[in-house]
Design a protein around this motif. Structure first.
Motif, PDB file in Angstrom:
ATOM      1  N   LYS A 107      22.945  26.551  89.077  1.00  0.00           N
ATOM      2  CA  LYS A 107      23.032  27.899  89.649  1.00  0.00           C
ATOM      3  C   LYS A 107      23.721  27.895  91.011  1.00  0.00           C
ATOM      4  N   THR A 108      23.402  26.925  91.844  1.00  0.00           N
ATOM      5  CA  THR A 108      24.000  26.876  93.185  1.00  0.00           C
ATOM      6  C   THR A 108      25.517  26.736  93.101  1.00  0.00           C
ATOM      7  N   GLU A 109      25.979  25.819  92.239  1.00  0.00           N
ATOM      8  CA  GLU A 109      27.422  25.593  92.101  1.00  0.00           C
ATOM      9  C   GLU A 109      28.131  26.825  91.558  1.00  0.00           C
ATOM     10  N   ARG A 110      27.543  27.441  90.536  1.00  0.00           N
ATOM     11  CA  ARG A 110      28.181  28.611  89.926  1.00  0.00           C
ATOM     12  C   ARG A 110      28.195  29.794  90.900  1.00  0.00           C
ATOM     13  N   LEU A 111      27.094  29.972  91.633  1.00  0.00           N
ATOM     14  CA  LEU A 111      27.023  31.074  92.584  1.00  0.00           C
ATOM     15  C   LEU A 111      28.000  30.868  93.730  1.00  0.00           C
ATOM     16  N   SER A 112      28.220  29.607  94.119  1.00  0.00           N
ATOM     17  CA  SER A 112      29.136  29.328  95.226  1.00  0.00           C
ATOM     18  C   SER A 112      30.570  29.713  94.877  1.00  0.00           C
ATOM     19  N   VAL A 113      30.930  29.646  93.592  1.00  0.00           N
ATOM     20  CA  VAL A 113      32.280  30.051  93.168  1.00  0.00           C
ATOM     21  C   VAL A 113      32.484  31.541  93.445  1.00  0.00           C
ATOM     22  N   ILE A 114      31.485  32.339  93.060  1.00  0.00           N
ATOM     23  CA  ILE A 114      31.567  33.790  93.278  1.00  0.00           C
ATOM     24  C   ILE A 114      31.582  34.105  94.773  1.00  0.00           C
ATOM     25  N   GLU A 115      30.711  33.456  95.510  1.00  0.00           N
ATOM     26  CA  GLU A 115      30.624  33.746  96.944  1.00  0.00           C
ATOM     27  C   GLU A 115      31.901  33.344  97.679  1.00  0.00           C
ATOM     28  N   GLU A 116      32.537  32.257  97.235  1.00  0.00           N
ATOM     29  CA  GLU A 116      33.783  31.835  97.879  1.00  0.00           C
ATOM     30  C   GLU A 116      34.898  32.842  97.615  1.00  0.00           C
ATOM     31  N   ILE A 117      34.945  33.393  96.403  1.00  0.00           N
ATOM     32  CA  ILE A 117      35.931  34.432  96.092  1.00  0.00           C
ATOM     33  C   ILE A 117      35.677  35.659  96.961  1.00  0.00           C
ATOM     34  N   GLU A 118      34.414  36.009  97.099  1.00  0.00           N
ATOM     35  CA  GLU A 118      34.056  37.180  97.901  1.00  0.00           C
ATOM     36  C   GLU A 118      34.435  36.975  99.366  1.00  0.00           C
ATOM     37  N   ARG A 119      34.129  35.800  99.920  1.00  0.00           N
ATOM     38  CA  ARG A 119      34.472  35.524 101.314  1.00  0.00           C
ATOM     39  C   ARG A 119      35.992  35.537 101.528  1.00  0.00           C
ATOM     40  N   SER A 120      36.708  34.941 100.589  1.00  0.00           N
ATOM     41  CA  SER A 120      38.175  34.904 100.715  1.00  0.00           C
ATOM     42  C   SER A 120      38.760  36.302 100.654  1.00  0.00           C
ATOM     43  N   LEU A 121      38.183  37.160  99.826  1.00  0.00           N
ATOM     44  CA  LEU A 121      38.665  38.537  99.721  1.00  0.00           C
ATOM     45  C   LEU A 121      38.370  39.300 101.003  1.00  0.00           C
ATOM     46  N   GLU A 122      37.154  39.142 101.509  1.00  0.00           N
ATOM     47  CA  GLU A 122      36.783  39.845 102.738  1.00  0.00           C
ATOM     48  C   GLU A 122      37.606  39.347 103.933  1.00  0.00           C
TER      49      GLU A 122
END
Length: 250
Positions: free
Chosen positions: A123-138
């Motif tokens: 879960k941590t690894e998969r969630l980090s993918v989404i969060e990294e996309i979100e941070r890069s977009l922001e």
């Protein structure tokens, strides 16, 4: 001295007594055998009833697990459709990346929610993918279109995970201790684990929370051990008897 006739008569009486005794013994044996047959028939009926109840329960659980899998795949497909629609909207309306950021972020939120409450597989690894996309977009490091493309690739991985039966290594929290274990993952609905000191257990969901629980029952441990052995031998399809609910699921 006895006459020949007298001798024959005595032998005849003696033979008759033996036959009568044999008949009594035969009758008793038949009675005992009939009793044993009746006991076995009664036991067979009980076993048949237990088997029927077990099969009915297993069929119900199979239907529930298949429904969970289908819901997960439908969720992913719906999210892919949403991303595809957004791509078309950007193309047709010629909207800029800045204008689409709120819309893309709105699509990210349900993905994070699904990961948070879904099966606790990496879960941590998969969630980090989404969060990294979100941070890069922001942070304007990627455009909205790039974010959509990466989210699409992420959903394709999620679809693969939802169908795959395989063994992985993963760190879990077991009774307050962080342990690296082997994980036997069955699609997106069931997970079993094996510790390095050969203890076995299962990921159990209670409402929206997941926890890893050890299994002490010898028969259930053997069932999980068989699953691990089969997956290691690349036997990823077939029928397995496995321990299911340890606590009520939400």
């Amino acid at each position: 001295m006895w006459s020949k006739t007298t001798t024959l008569f005595v032998v005849s009486l003696f033979s008759g007594a033996i036959i009568a005794q044999d008949n009594d013994e035969l009758v008793n044996n038949l009675i005992n055998l009939r009793g044993q047959v009746e006991d076995l028939q009664a036991e067979l009926k009980i076993l048949q009833a237990e088997h029927q109840n077990s099969m009915s329960y297993l069929n119900t659980r199979k239907s529930e697990l298949e429904a969970n899998r289908d819901r997960k795949e439908l969720q992913i497909k719906q999210q892919q459709q949403d991303l595809s629609s957004l791509q078309e909207k950007i193309k047709d309306l010629g909207l800029g990346s800045e204008q689409m950021i709120p819309t893309v972020k709105a699509l990210i939120e349900p993905l994070k929610t699904n990961l948070q409450y879904g099966i606790p597989f990496k879960k941590t690894e998969r969630l980090s993918v989404i969060e990294e996309i979100e941070r890069s977009l922001e942070g304007r490091k990627i455009t909205s279109q790039n974010a959509i493309n990466r989210l699409w690739a992420f959903l394709e991985d999620e679809m693969r995970i939802s169908r795959e039966n395989a063994i992985y290594s993963q760190t879990i929290d077991l009774n307050g201790e962080s342990l690296l274990v082997d994980i036997a993952k069955l699609g997106s609905v069931m997970m079993y684990f094996k510790t390095r000191d050969d203890r076995y257990g299962k990921a159990v969901r209670n409402n929206s929370n997941w926890q890893f629980v050890l299994i002490d029952d010898t028969e259930q441990v053997q069932q999980i051990e068989t699953l691990f052995d089969s997956l290691k031998k690349q036997i990823r399809q077939g029928y397995f008897t496995l321990p299911l609910d340890l606590t009520a699921q939400g």
